[in-house]
Motif scaffolding. Structure first.
Motif, PDB file in Angstrom:
ATOM      1  N   ALA A  40       0.817  -1.207   0.000  1.00 21.39           N
ATOM      2  CA  ALA A  40       0.000   0.000   0.000  1.00 21.39           C
ATOM      3  C   ALA A  40       0.853   1.261   0.000  1.00 21.39           C
ATOM      4  CB  ALA A  40      -0.936   0.001   1.190  1.00 21.39           C
ATOM      5  N   ILE A  41       1.985   1.241   0.719  1.00 21.74           N
ATOM      6  CA  ILE A  41       2.720   2.511   0.832  1.00 21.74           C
ATOM      7  C   ILE A  41       4.211   2.431   0.544  1.00 21.74           C
ATOM      8  CG2 ILE A  41       1.062   3.575   2.442  1.00 21.74           C
ATOM      9  CD1 ILE A  41       2.926   2.882   4.726  1.00 21.74           C
ATOM     10  N   ILE A  98      -9.580   2.784  -7.079  1.00 21.37           N
ATOM     11  CA  ILE A  98      -9.558   1.785  -6.003  1.00 21.37           C
ATOM     12  C   ILE A  98      -8.158   1.716  -5.374  1.00 21.37           C
ATOM     13  CG2 ILE A  98      -9.097  -0.209  -7.531  1.00 21.37           C
ATOM     14  CD1 ILE A  98     -11.365  -0.273  -4.424  1.00 21.37           C
ATOM     15  N   LYS A  99      -7.134   1.971  -6.202  1.00 20.77           N
ATOM     16  CA  LYS A  99      -5.761   1.999  -5.671  1.00 20.77           C
ATOM     17  C   LYS A  99      -5.499   3.319  -4.952  1.00 20.77           C
ATOM     18  CE  LYS A  99      -1.569   0.539  -5.168  1.00 20.77           C
ATOM     19  NZ  LYS A  99      -1.275  -0.590  -4.319  1.00 20.77           N
ATOM     20  N   ALA A 106      -7.644   5.270  -3.451  1.00 23.70           N
ATOM     21  CA  ALA A 106      -8.405   5.360  -2.201  1.00 23.70           C
ATOM     22  C   ALA A 106      -7.676   4.687  -1.035  1.00 23.70           C
ATOM     23  CB  ALA A 106      -9.779   4.718  -2.371  1.00 23.70           C
ATOM     24  N   LEU A 107      -6.894   3.659  -1.339  1.00 23.01           N
ATOM     25  CA  LEU A 107      -6.217   2.892  -0.294  1.00 23.01           C
ATOM     26  C   LEU A 107      -5.200   3.752   0.452  1.00 23.01           C
ATOM     27  CD1 LEU A 107      -5.748   0.138   1.034  1.00 23.01           C
ATOM     28  CD2 LEU A 107      -4.123  -0.375  -0.771  1.00 23.01           C
ATOM     29  N   ALA A 108      -4.357   4.467  -0.306  1.00 21.01           N
ATOM     30  CA  ALA A 108      -3.360   5.344   0.307  1.00 21.01           C
ATOM     31  C   ALA A 108      -3.128   6.485  -0.673  1.00 21.01           C
ATOM     32  CB  ALA A 108      -2.071   4.569   0.572  1.00 21.01           C
ATOM     33  N   PRO A 109      -3.945   7.518  -0.583  1.00 23.40           N
ATOM     34  CA  PRO A 109      -3.905   8.545  -1.635  1.00 23.40           C
ATOM     35  C   PRO A 109      -2.625   9.388  -1.563  1.00 23.40           C
ATOM     36  CG  PRO A 109      -5.821   8.817  -0.147  1.00 23.40           C
ATOM     37  CD  PRO A 109      -4.920   7.815   0.473  1.00 23.40           C
ATOM     38  N   TYR A 110      -1.847   9.357  -2.656  1.00 19.21           N
ATOM     39  CA  TYR A 110      -0.679  10.235  -2.748  1.00 19.21           C
ATOM     40  C   TYR A 110      -1.082  11.486  -3.512  1.00 19.21           C
ATOM     41  CZ  TYR A 110       4.138  11.769  -3.544  1.00 19.21           C
ATOM     42  OH  TYR A 110       5.302  12.488  -3.551  1.00 19.21           O
ATOM     43  N   PRO A 112       1.892   6.265  -2.307  1.00 20.48           N
ATOM     44  CA  PRO A 112       3.284   6.531  -1.929  1.00 20.48           C
ATOM     45  C   PRO A 112       4.111   5.264  -2.129  1.00 20.48           C
ATOM     46  CG  PRO A 112       1.861   6.391   0.023  1.00 20.48           C
ATOM     47  CD  PRO A 112       0.990   6.181  -1.153  1.00 20.48           C
TER      48      PRO A 112
END
Lengths: 400, 213
Positions: B84-85, B108-109, B111-115, B158
């Protein structure tokens, strides 16, 4: 470093990636669960109602029931000695549900009572004695010493009632509970040789509990020795003192020993144990229904997860945590389970209100509201549903 | 992120191929912010290596360390966090949600860990020439378009390392350069390393290290 945003993502983010399963099986799962939970809650509520309603049905002394026990006379044992031995009495006392037991000792000599000239009444009499603490009304004058001419008597209220029913037809006066103590009774004790000794008896109290003519223990023991001249005889009746005359264990014990009790005093016990058995059966059925619905529901979940397997796998590959996915997917059912439990509680409340209003006509002894135990059970069932659901989803997702 | 490969070798690969490789059963160490090109002919285990790095497979000898932590020791949760990061990826087989549209696949990607913000998605799509494809079902896009979707998706999070497995195989040279530029910019922003694996050397990728698998 940017923190994992998992916490902020809602179910709606991934909802389009989940394929739902068969609607019919989902519907039956929910319906079954609702019916099962309603049934279970109602059973518990009825069980509580039953205990509440049948708690106080007997004249009680300090919270105890006193019951007279005799051996059942049948055609088989008619000729035999059906009295209670000391061991029988000791066995009563050993039972956890029986607080105390006392034999009623009867006279072993002939006794006659007459009321003198005032009331032309004469009858053969049976006298009995029992420990004072088993009698509901014991006045301080209820004692006797050797040589005392005056014998105090405690008379059964039932006998007095019976006397008053038949007295007018015999030309005898009817007597009240208070006036009966004024009647001078001539108590005649006749020994085996026909020699008679007279005492002056008077009724000092009337008892609701013991159907007998009770004299002080000292008098009867002395009389049996003096006039009866026989060794101590076993008692034909035993009084037992118990917390609950309707308890199932007492019922079983009496039945097993083939003892006979005043049916009136324990009939609620029989009704109660029958109803309890029915309710227990229904509760068992309810648990089965709940379990089957959870099972059906788990099949539905498995189907849903296997249908969405590719998508879920890809979500995991992209970095979605399996724990987060399990929690998020499981959360979807929280409102559904909450609704099911609330509907069941509402239905149980409705039935309880109807029962209280219609069946026992709104009497105070039953609350129109559901019991705290039912509420707790509902909370427990809710938690079970949530944990079972989460566990199932987690298990499936970790398998991917 | 420091990357260390210690004597790794796929259990299923022929010994001869392992012996001639500059990766298998060798010790490699990369500091953060490096551009690494892995040139790998067919059948040399390129995709397997990518999957080993991403923690998808464990059927290899030796160990891979990210910041001195062995990838094999990661549990589900740690792997999810890494993906995720810390590490982003463009798979050779892309791995898109076929029934969802392009935007959903990227979002969908994100939303998981918005960069990046949502608006960056359309900016990137415009730069790579697929802006008008955002509402199209992924399955109906051409493979080249799908490759660009996968690249944009990989840039939403990220990361300390981005792994690219033949990312431009269905793109012309011009589009490949544009995509690589975007990737290099994004990696530079994050001070991240790039590992690009392809069948042959890409002339427009200025790698710090080129290794032959």
């Amino acid at each position: 470093m940017i923190a994992l945003a998992n916490k902020n993502i809602s179910f709606s983010t991934i909802t389009s990636f989940l394929k739902t399963g068969n609607k019919t099986s989902r519907f039956f799962g929910y319906t079954g669960l609702t019916v099962g939970v309603i049934l279970l809650l109602c059973c518990v509520q009825m069980y509580i109602n039953l205990n509440q309603l049948l708690k106080e049905k007997n004249p009680r002394k300090n919270g105890f029931d006193f019951i007279s026990v005799t051996k059942t006379i049948t055609n088989d044992n008619m000729g035999k000695d059906n009295r209670f031995s000391d061991e029988d009495v000791a066995d009563f006392k050993k039972q956890s549900f029986i607080t105390d037991a006392a034999p009623l000792i009867s006279n072993q000599f002939r006794a006659k009572a007459s009321a003198g000239d005032l009331i032309p009444f004469s009858t053969d009499l049976f006298l009995e004695t029992i420990q004072n603490n088993f009698i509901d009304t014991v006045p301080p004058t209820f004692n006797w010493q050797v040589g005392q001419q005056d014998v105090p008597i405690i008379f059964s209220a039932d006998f007095l009632e019976m006397y008053n029913v038949f007295a007018p037809a015999q030309g005898l006066p009817q007597l009240s509970e208070s006036s009966i103590s004024a009647v001078n009774i001539i108590l005649e004790c006749i020994d085996a040789n026909g020699k008679s000794t007279k005492f002056s008896g008077h009724i000092v109290a009337v008892s609701d509990r013991i159907n007998s003519v009770i004299v002080p223990k000292t008098f009867l023991e002395w009389g049996n020795k003096t006039f009866g001249n026989l060794p101590q005889q076993p008692a034909a009746r035993v009084y037992i003192k118990t917390i609950d005359a309707n308890s199932a264990s007492l019922q079983n014990y009496l039945q097993q020993k083939n003892y006979h009790v005043n049916k009136d005093k324990t009939k609620f016990g029989r009704v109660k144990s029958t109803l309890q058995a029915i309710i227990a059966g229904l509760a068992g059925l309810a648990i089965l229904v709940v379990l089957l619905s959870i099972l059906l529901f788990s099949f539905y979940l498995q189907l849903m997860i296997s249908k969405s397997k590719d998508n879920l796998q890809l979500l995991l590959t992209l970095g979605y945590s399996p724990l987060w996915l399990s929690k998020t997917v499981a959360k979807k059912w929280v409102p559904i389970f909450a609704i099911i439990i609330l509907v069941a509680l509402a239905a149980t409340q409705f039935f309880q209100f109807m029962f209280q209003q219609n069946f026992i006509a709104g009497q105070d002894k039953l609350s129109p509201f559901i019991d705290i135990y039912v509420l707790s059970l509902a909370a427990i069932l809710f938690s079970i549903c949530l944990f079972a659901n989460f566990g199932l989803i987690k298990k499936q997702l970790y398998k991917l | 992120m420091q990357i260390e490969l210690k004597n790794i070798a796929p259990k299923f690969l022929e010994k001869e191929k392992i012996a001639n490789s500059q990766v298998w059963q060798k010790k490699l160490f990369f500091e953060k912010g490096r551009k690494i090109q892995i040139v790998a002919p067919s059948g040399s285990g390129k995709t397997s290596l990518i999957h080993f790095l991403y923690g998808l497979r464990n059927d290899y000898a030796g160990s891979i360390f990210f910041n001195n932590k062995n990838v094999k020791d990661f549990d589900n949760i740690q792997l999810a966090k890494m993906r995720a990061i810390h590490m982003s990826i463009v798979f050779q087989d892309l791995r898109l949600f076929k029934e969802h549209n392009t935007f959903q696949n990227i979002e969908i990607k994100r939303a998981l860990a918005p960069y990046h913000s949502v608006s960056q998605i359309s900016e990137m799509a415009e730069r790579l020439g697929i802006k008008n494809k955002l509402t199209q079902q992924a399955e109906t896009c051409s493979y080249g378009e799908q490759q660009r979707i996968a690249i944009i998706r990989a840039l939403q999070q990220p990361f300390d390392l981005i792994v690219l497995d033949e990312p431009f195989s269905h793109l012309d040279e011009n589009n490949s350069k544009i995509a690589l530029n975007l990737i290099e910019e994004e990696a530079a922003q994050r001070n991240a390393s790039i590992i690009l694996a392809d069948l042959h050397e890409l002339p427009f990728f200025k790698a710090d290290t080129t290794i032959y698998l």
